[in-house]
Design a protein around this motif. Structure first.
Motif, PDB file in Angstrom:
ATOM      1  N   THR A 152      44.910  45.598  45.039  1.00 32.21           N
ATOM      2  CA  THR A 152      43.756  46.501  45.027  1.00 32.21           C
ATOM      3  C   THR A 152      43.034  46.441  43.689  1.00 32.21           C
ATOM      4  O   THR A 152      43.620  46.095  42.656  1.00 32.21           O
ATOM      5  CB  THR A 152      44.184  47.952  45.287  1.00 32.21           C
ATOM      6  N   SER A 153      41.757  46.788  43.715  1.00 34.12           N
ATOM      7  CA  SER A 153      40.952  46.757  42.503  1.00 34.12           C
ATOM      8  C   SER A 153      41.510  47.695  41.439  1.00 34.12           C
ATOM      9  O   SER A 153      41.564  47.357  40.251  1.00 34.12           O
ATOM     10  CB  SER A 153      39.505  47.128  42.830  1.00 34.12           C
ATOM     11  N   ASP A 154      41.934  48.890  41.848  1.00 32.65           N
ATOM     12  CA  ASP A 154      42.492  49.851  40.886  1.00 32.65           C
ATOM     13  C   ASP A 154      43.721  49.287  40.199  1.00 32.65           C
ATOM     14  O   ASP A 154      43.892  49.443  38.977  1.00 32.65           O
ATOM     15  CB  ASP A 154      42.846  51.168  41.596  1.00 32.65           C
ATOM     16  N   LYS A 155      44.578  48.648  40.989  1.00 29.20           N
ATOM     17  CA  LYS A 155      45.796  48.059  40.424  1.00 29.20           C
ATOM     18  C   LYS A 155      45.457  46.888  39.506  1.00 29.20           C
ATOM     19  O   LYS A 155      46.062  46.718  38.441  1.00 29.20           O
ATOM     20  CB  LYS A 155      46.702  47.570  41.562  1.00 29.20           C
ATOM     21  N   CYS A 156      44.482  46.110  39.907  1.00 27.31           N
ATOM     22  CA  CYS A 156      44.098  44.946  39.115  1.00 27.31           C
ATOM     23  C   CYS A 156      43.529  45.369  37.767  1.00 27.31           C
ATOM     24  O   CYS A 156      43.733  44.693  36.748  1.00 27.31           O
ATOM     25  CB  CYS A 156      43.077  44.118  39.891  1.00 27.31           C
TER      26      CYS A 156
END
Length: 301
Positions: free
Chosen positions: A197-201
């Protein structure tokens, strides 16, 4: 591949003189004729080595998985040797999709696309024109996209070359995707990767000079496979998924490699997201092809 008639003359003379025995004088004439002879031999050797390396023997691929994979090349103006170190994807007609960062090497513009190496049937196509994404700036990693227009339609040359489709929507996090391309040894690898996910990335990529906004979902997507070190390392290696319908297995492109490693680390690699509002409409408009209707693209395949 062509060799100048003068080279053939001396070579034949060396081989046929004295009733098939090799004439020392003829051989000396052949190898001292011109330094260009040595450059031609070097070109042939490098080409043969490249064909062996690029044959994809490390893994077995179905043709539908790799029929669209191409290599972007630059011809050295001094010796005629073609160097390939970037990947592209054939998407139909005479169009190859790649990264804007794949177009120049040491001031030399890309002029060749080689299709078919992963199938063991390489064929070179000359580049006629290139269109770079209108928002790409060389000092940043964002919008790293370009469309290459070849002088020929690969499908008019051989039906072995099949265009990939493009996924028009953001894939769900559990979509089965893999990255396909050459590793650092020039060997083709197909590696399943986990979408991140973008948040995790964002946790792994803090803003930098060339990546000042981090891994924005609007233009980028992230993926990784920490369990293996074998994966594509070349820029613009495609991330894709396979759709099956009516007996057809069709590759749908999801992204193309931009920065970072895609495997061997928990830190995900970053890919240009093809379905984003800033990329997908641009691809369809510039290529003049319908990718939004997946059924139409499957029929075209």
């Amino acid at each position: 591949m062509c060799v100048h008639d003068n080279y053939l003359f001396y070579f034949k003379k060396a081989c046929l003189s004295s009733q098939n025995s090799v004439s020392v004088n003829s051989l000396r004439a052949a190898f001292t004729y011109n330094k260009r002879f040595f450059e031609m031999i070097q070109y042939i050797v490098f080409t043969l080595i490249a064909l062996v390396i690029d044959s994809g023997e490390s893994q077995t691929f179905q043709n539908y998985e790799v029929a669209h994979i191409g290599l972007i090349g630059w011809t050295n103006p001094n010796n005629g040797i073609i160097v390939f170190d970037c990947t592209g994807s054939y998407i139909g007609k005479n169009v190859i999709m790649t990264g804007a960062r794949c177009l120049d090497r040491n001031g030399t513009r890309a002029d060749i696309v080689r299709l078919g190496t992963a199938m063991g049937t390489p064929r070179d196509f000359h580049i006629e024109n290139i269109t770079i994404h209108y928002r790409y700036e060389a000092e940043y990693y964002y919008h790293n996209m370009a469309l290459i227009f070849l002088k020929e339609n690969p499908q008019s040359v051989s039906n072995k070359f099949k265009p990939a489709c493009i996924l028009s929507v953001q894939p769900s996090i559990d979509t089965k995707v893999y990255v396909l391309g050459r590793d650092s040894d020039g060997v083709y690898q197909k590696t399943p990767v986990e979408l991140v996910t973008s948040d995790k990335c964002h946790e792994y990529y803090t803003p930098t000079k060339k990546f000042k906004y981090g891994a924005l979902l609007v233009c980028c997507m992230c993926a990784r496979n920490a369990a293996t070190n074998n994966c594509a390392t070349e820029l613009s290696s495609p991330m894709q998924t396979i759709m099956t319908k009516n007996g057809k297995h069709v590759p749908f492109l999801v992204g193309q490699k931009t920065i970072g490693k895609s495997c061997g680390s928990k830190i995900p690699g970053i890919y240009t997201r093809l379905s984003s509002d800033g990329h997908f409409p641009w691809i369809t408009t510039v290529s003049a092809m319908n990718f939004k209707d997946h059924e139409v693209c499957i029929e075209r395949y």
